[in-house]
Motif scaffolding. Structure first.
Motif: not given
Length: 390
Positions: A58-61, A65-66, A79-81
């Motif tokens: 979720r952090v990488a995605e 995305a941002r 941008t947090e796990p």
């Protein structure tokens, strides 16, 4: 702005192409699998679905995305796990939908480009190399239609970019729990800033009031001995105010650093001596185990006493003609502060309670669940506060 206007401006906006790039990047997993095997095309979808269950994905995605979908930061994307299985499920669904949209956009873009190329080729007398629609004959007007697939592709890219951005907001955006936590953190920050402003008002206001009163009294007295005492009182009060100011500024400069200890009711004598040095007659009685009071109660009690004495020195006329009675008692369940002084015309003007000092007293008391009375009472101005200890 109307949708047609958005479409007309789309070719000049960089976000149009970064969103397109984001859709293509989502197909990398599928492309790699095609090099490994041309069968079982469902495997990439299973892989990304399982990868979405890993918290750090979720952090990488979110960061990608941002960067590509909303570089201006206008879209709320976390941008947090992933902290819960619900967040992991949303991330997994996002991964599958992103791969699906990426494949669909890639195939559609390829067909549009091939069709545009074939229209020009057939109009020039050649043969189509892979047009998705039949192109019979060699009509010259095929060349006129060649830009049309490119325009359709541009519209599709814009709409797909909006769709994937909306999906990112819903699936990668902060969950309800994260929004509540962020709101609570923001509220705590605002409360802390309000508390700092209140403490600065009380501490600096008290020091300046004492300094002004002492300087005026020393000038009126014309006595070297009284002037020395007044200067000593101004120096001591100013030093204490500087310590409070330095402590508060440390909190503002280094919010993650724990602040130094605030004055407590055990230092009440310092306030009483300062009022006496200003010329006021102070009749005080402090009873009960003040050194064993809960920290918040003791600190807020000190500030309430400080503001009460500041109001006396500021509004009660000549300090030398003022008698202040201070009663502080700590029992098992309640701390009581009672400050009274003779009521005069200037004090009556405060009865409306519109001053920030009196409002600050009531706010402090309300935060601790206590009760406060500020105003005229039988010919006197009275501040009576009761703070629960439990």
């Amino acid at each position: 702005m109307s949708p047609p206007s958005h479409l007309l401006r789309a070719p000049t906006r960089s976000v149009t192409y970064t969103r397109w790039l984001h859709l293509f990047v989502g197909c990398v997993v599928f492309g790699i699998w095609q090099f490994v095997s041309e069968d079982a095309n469902w495997v990439p979808f299973l892989f990304v679905a399982l990868a979405g269950l890993v918290p750090w994905v979720r952090v990488a995605e979110g960061m990608q995305a941002r960067l590509l979908l909303a570089p201006d930061g206008s879209v709320p994307i976390a941008t947090e796990p992933s902290s819960t299985w619900a967040d992991r499920g949303r991330t997994s669904l996002w991964m599958v939908l992103r791969l699906t949209l990426g494949l669909g956009s890639s195939l559609f873009a390829m067909h549009c480009l091939v069709l545009s190329f074939d229209l020009v080729r057939v109009a020039a007398g050649g043969t189509a190399v892979g047009s998705p629609v039949p192109l019979p004959g060699h009509s010259w007007w095929y060349a006129v239609l060649a830009p049309l697939p490119l325009l359709v592709l541009l519209v599709a890219v814009v709409l797909a970019g909006r769709l994937v951005t909306e999906l990112a907001v819903r699936l990668l955006g902060p969950s309800a729990a994260e929004r509540v936590a962020a709101l609570e953190a923001r509220t705590e920050q605002l409360l802390e800033r309000t508390r700092i402003a209140r403490e600065l008002h009380d501490s600096i206001g008290h020091a300046l009031t004492v300094a002004v009163v002492q300087a005026g009294a020393a000038r009126a007295a014309g006595s070297p001995e009284f002037t020395d005492r007044a200067l000593d009182a101004i120096e001591e009060t100013g030093r204490a105010a500087l310590e409070d100011l330095d402590r508060v500024l440390k909190v503002l400069r280094e919010p993650d650093r724990p602040p130094g200890s605030s004055p407590a009711l055990t230092a009440a004598d310092r306030l009483l001596d300062s009022a006496r040095a200003s010329g006021a007659k102070v009749d005080s009685a402090l009873t009960g185990p003040l050194d064993k009071l809960p920290g918040p109660v003791s600190r807020e009690g000190f500030r309430i006493l400080q503001e009460s004495l500041t109001n006396v020195l500021r509004h009660a006329g000549s300090p030398s003609d003022t008698t202040v009675r201070v009663r502080i008692s700590a029992a098992d369940r309640c701390l009581t502060l009672d400050v009274t002084n003779p009521l005069d015309a200037s004090a009556t003007a405060r009865a409306a309670g519109c001053g920030s000092g009196l409002r600050g007293i009531r706010e402090r008391v309300a935060l601790l669940g206590g009760t406060a009375h500020t105003g005229p009472d039988g010919g006197e101005w009275r501040v009576r506060v009761e703070l629960p200890l439990r």
